[in-house]
Enzyme design. Structure first.
Site, PDB file in Angstrom:
ATOM      1  N   TYR A 160     -17.758  11.786 -15.396  1.00 44.25           N
ATOM      2  CA  TYR A 160     -17.639  12.952 -16.264  1.00 44.25           C
ATOM      3  C   TYR A 160     -16.276  13.053 -16.951  1.00 44.25           C
ATOM      4  O   TYR A 160     -16.132  13.839 -17.876  1.00 44.25           O
ATOM      5  CB  TYR A 160     -17.875  14.238 -15.465  1.00 44.25           C
ATOM      6  CG  TYR A 160     -19.245  14.347 -14.863  1.00 44.25           C
ATOM      7  CD1 TYR A 160     -20.385  14.254 -15.649  1.00 44.25           C
ATOM      8  CD2 TYR A 160     -19.404  14.543 -13.499  1.00 44.25           C
ATOM      9  CE1 TYR A 160     -21.650  14.346 -15.090  1.00 44.25           C
ATOM     10  CE2 TYR A 160     -20.661  14.647 -12.928  1.00 44.25           C
ATOM     11  CZ  TYR A 160     -21.787  14.538 -13.734  1.00 44.25           C
ATOM     12  OH  TYR A 160     -23.029  14.635 -13.191  1.00 44.25           O
TER      13      TYR A 160
ATOM     14  N   HIS B  69      -7.726  -4.721  -7.964  1.00 46.34           N
ATOM     15  CA  HIS B  69      -7.567  -3.956  -6.718  1.00 46.34           C
ATOM     16  C   HIS B  69      -8.904  -3.891  -6.002  1.00 46.34           C
ATOM     17  O   HIS B  69      -9.680  -2.937  -6.195  1.00 46.34           O
ATOM     18  CB  HIS B  69      -7.060  -2.548  -7.054  1.00 46.34           C
ATOM     19  CG  HIS B  69      -6.426  -1.825  -5.904  1.00 46.34           C
ATOM     20  ND1 HIS B  69      -5.220  -2.202  -5.352  1.00 46.34           N
ATOM     21  CD2 HIS B  69      -6.816  -0.743  -5.184  1.00 46.34           C
ATOM     22  CE1 HIS B  69      -4.895  -1.392  -4.375  1.00 46.34           C
ATOM     23  NE2 HIS B  69      -5.870  -0.497  -4.243  1.00 46.34           N
TER      24      HIS B  69
ATOM     25  N   ARG C 149       0.798  -1.216   0.000  1.00 43.53           N
ATOM     26  CA  ARG C 149       0.000   0.000   0.000  1.00 43.53           C
ATOM     27  C   ARG C 149       0.835   1.271   0.000  1.00 43.53           C
ATOM     28  O   ARG C 149       0.620   2.148  -0.815  1.00 43.53           O
ATOM     29  CB  ARG C 149      -0.939   0.006   1.209  1.00 43.53           C
ATOM     30  CG  ARG C 149      -1.919   1.165   1.222  1.00 43.53           C
ATOM     31  CD  ARG C 149      -2.811   1.137   2.450  1.00 43.53           C
ATOM     32  NE  ARG C 149      -3.527  -0.122   2.579  1.00 43.53           N
ATOM     33  CZ  ARG C 149      -4.292  -0.428   3.608  1.00 43.53           C
ATOM     34  NH1 ARG C 149      -4.413   0.421   4.608  1.00 43.53           N
ATOM     35  NH2 ARG C 149      -4.913  -1.573   3.673  1.00 43.53           N
TER      36      ARG C 149
END
Length: 748
Positions: A135, A91, A45
């Site tokens: 968007y 993931h 991570r």
């Protein structure tokens, strides 16, 4: 009727609680589980891999975009589609976290060489968040494509994804040192990393020098690669020795400033224009801070600040007067705003994807070069396998061409042409399969010259690859050639590859003394019981009648000057510094003190007084502990104040005279020399007076030869000149107060 016993009713061994429960010490159980969590955080991570400079989430995003065929020259795809594929395939975490990570890869003010080409609102340097993933659209950049070059050629190992249905690369081939070029930051368990971006041209030059001279010194590498190159530019104000030490140890603190210039407005007037701000500083918050400095008059020489930015950055700073030195004005702003920040260098990375280590610059470059060598050898081995397979087929085609009529006859008449051809021509099974799977239209292309030319060309390539695999010197030459190609694409020949951050030695410009810029005027500071503070011009009588809010009344009043720093002592044992020139005027009813300092609601104000550098103070707690503190040790630099006394504070007194008189809630009075008290900067202190019940009520510094005085209920001053009866060692009980001492046990 009795129920017949069933075999299923018998206790099963695997369901026996005694057998499924394991007893172990709590410390070991928690330690093992926390260690597992810590390792997961460090490796999967927070820390980047030294080889490709990526964390798992970034690597998976790029790989998923490659699988979607989002090449730099292809069409864009919705970001929601990309983050959904990454989450579903590789993931298994929140889609918002994945999208935020992808957006960061597309932000040119964060990434020196962006790896994602974003279309739409991907955030701004003002701190605006990216638009929703539905968007925006994205595709890979040329830099990202260079990082993944060779994935189809067995350049790196693959591992199963989280559910075992697909495979993902353990690391990317990385054609350039992405760790240094784009930097990285992250916080793991017990460790963190913070690596600044650098200029790719300089990093590649350092790699080439390290290939040429494996034992190169850090000083030589730093001469080639002098320091960070931030995407937002700026000026790095550090000398070469500091930078060398930081890159040698892998840790350091670097000062980064905004780039500014003086703009002449004619007739002797001028203004400062900031065109580049430090890395990771949000422009909107910087403007807000500068405006606050103007509003609060903390920098009196700054008259106004304007944001005239469009696509580029243009922050205008107007001086109060034309006679001010611009360099001194900026030096003052550097101290109190994010026009100057400190970047904490911490090159903590994963070596070979497994071992976290704080590396020097040379170690990071060496890890990348060793990875490139392994990638080169694996790609060469893969190409050799492909060449061997193709040469085998070419030999089969040549045999078929030389015996074309017989091959056609066998195919037409034999029941098992494969076996016949293998027996008659000595061909392998793969060769015969290729011949049998050939289309008829391909027969016209079976020309012996073309087949032999291709065979000779592949044989020559195989000889070159075999020589490359066998000779380390050739391998490093090939790696250097590949790095030069990358440098040609992204280096200084490309406008985006030119260095943006200037590196210069520290300038010894002394900032102006802000206190000297404040006009010195007398004021009367009034603090109400409810905590509203104001400053009335001039030294008014402290007992003069002043208007307060309904239900409020006077608490403290003192004479000061606008150049003074007022010290506020709270019941939490903290001192708070409040510039007198920042107090609201006396025309209104004031403003809440707690809006100016971070004084908790449950901590009362005990005292307030002007600060003087040569003074000493006694601080004491309700429990009767205390010590002497010097004035410089109580001066706070932030709104949060400065913790001085540990415990519930009761009072602060300016040190005067030679003795201290203490009175407890039990009316016992004790007088002892001030020399018995220690001087401390912070702590609990020592016992002033011993109490059987209750605590300390009041304390007063006195001169023994003068005696002890107090105010009686009628307002008259009473004095006890002989204190022999109450004189004793510090920490003793004392004796009952003299006749006429106030009933509230206060000296008033």
């Amino acid at each position: 009727m009795k129920k017949k016993a069933d075999a299923s009713d018998a206790p099963r061994p695997d369901k026996d609680p005694a057998r499924s429960t394991v007893s172990e010490p709590l410390s070991r159980a928690i330690g093992e589980r926390y260690l597992t969590y810590a390792l997961s955080t460090i490796m999967h991570r927070a820390l980047p891999d030294a080889r490709d400079g990526l964390k798992p989430v970034h690597r998976r995003i790029l790989y998923a975009m490659r699988e979607l065929r989002l090449s730099p020259t292809g069409a864009f795809r919705k970001s929601a589609k990309i983050s959904g594929d990454v989450m579903g395939n590789y993931h298994p975490h929140g889609d918002s976290a994945i999208y935020d990570a992808m957006a960061r890869l597309a932000q040119p003010f964060v990434m020196r060489y962006p790896l994602v080409d974003g279309q739409g609102n991907f955030g701004s340097i003002d701190g605006d968040s990216p638009a929703a993933s539905r968007y925006t659209e994205a595709r890979l950049t040329l830099a990202a494509e260079a990082l993944m070059e060779g994935l189809a050629e067995d350049a790196v190992d693959y591992r199963p994804n989280y559910d075992g249905t697909l495979e993902e690369p353990v690391v990317l081939p990385a054609a350039f040192p992405n760790l240094l070029c784009n930097g990285a930051s992250g916080i793991a368990v017990g460790m963190a990393t913070n690596i600044p971006p650098h200029n790719l041209h300089e990093v590649v030059d350092a790699c080439l020098h390290l290939i040429k001279s494996p034992d190169a010194r850090d000083e030589t590498l730093m001469a080639i690669m002098p320091g960070p190159d931030f995407p937002t530019g700026g000026v790095l104000v550090e000398d070469a020795a500091t930078l060398r030490e930081a890159y040698r140890t892998g840790r350091g603190s670097l000062r980064l400033r905004a780039r500014w210039a003086v703009e002449d407005l004619g007739r002797g007037t001028w203004q400062i224009v900031v065109t580049e701000i430090p890395y990771m500083v949000q422009k909107s918050k910087l403007i807000e801070r500068l405006a606050e400095l103007v509003l609060n008059k903390k920098i009196p020489i700054l008259a106004d600040v304007r944001d005239e930015s469009a696509e580029d950055i243009r922050i205008v700073l107007e001086p109060r007067a034309r006679t001010i030195d611009p360099a001194q004005m900026m030096a003052a702003l550097f101290k109190v705003s994010d026009l100057e920040v400190r970047f904490g260098l911490n090159m903590n990375v994963l070596i070979d994807g497994r071992v976290p280590k704080v590396c020097s610059l040379k170690e990071v470059l060496r890890a990348f070069l060793d990875h490139r060598r392994e990638v080169l050898l694996r790609r060469s081995a893969h190409r050799l396998e492909k060449i061997a397979a193709r040469l085998e087929l070419l030999d089969g085609y040549i045999v078929a061409y030389l015996n074309l009529d017989r091959v056609i006859e066998i195919i037409r008449h034999e029941d098992d042409p494969k076996a016949v051809m293998m027996a008659e021509f000595g061909l392998s099974e793969a060769q015969v399969e290729a011949i049998l799977n050939m289309r008829l239209r391909a027969l016209r292309r079976l020309e012996e010259i073309e087949l032999r030319a291709e065979r000779d060309r592949l044989a020559a390539e195989r000889e070159g690859l075999l020589a490359l695999v066998a000779d380390p010197a050739r391998q490093w030459m090939k790696i250097a050639e590949q790095l030069r190609e990358v440098r040609g694409l992204f280096g200084k020949s490309n406008p985006a590859g030119v260095r943006r951050t200037e590196i210069t030695a520290s300038e010894d410009v002394q900032p102006l003394d802000m206190d000297a810029m404040i006009e010195r005027e007398p004021v009367t500071v009034i603090l109400s019981r409810m905590g509203w503070i104001r400053a009335i011009k001039g030294h008014q009588p402290l007992d003069a009648e002043v208007k307060f809010r309904d239900g409020d009344g006077p608490f403290l009043a003192l004479h000061a000057e606008t150049t003074d720093k007022l010290m506020v002592f709270g019941a939490n044992g903290r001192f708070y510094t409040l510039p007198a020139n920042n107090l609201p005027g006396g025309r209104g009813l004031g403003e809440p003190l707690r809006l100016m300092i971070d004084l908790p609601n449950d901590a009362a104000v005990l005292d307030m007084f002007p600060w003087r550098e040569d003074q000493q103070f006694l601080v004491a707690s309700k429990a009767g502990d205390g010590f002497i503190v010097n004035a410089p040790d109580v001066l706070a630099q932030t709104r949060a104040g400065k913790q001085v006394l540990n415990g519930d504070a009761l009072l602060v007194r300016r040190i005067e005279g030679d003795h201290l008189a203490c009175v407890g809630e039990n009316r016992k009075l004790l007088v002892f020399p001030l020399s018995e008290l220690p001087e401390m900067a912070r702590g609990k202190g020592v016992r002033l007076q011993k109490f059987k019940d209750g605590g300390l009520a009041d304390a007063k510094c006195i001169t023994r030869s003068v005696g002890l005085s107090w105010l009686d209920p009628a307002g008259r001053t009473r004095t006890e000149p002989d204190l022999t009866e109450w004189l004793a060692k510090r920490g003793t009980t004392g004796r009952m107060a003299p006749r006429g001492f106030p009933r509230d046990n206060r000296f008033n």
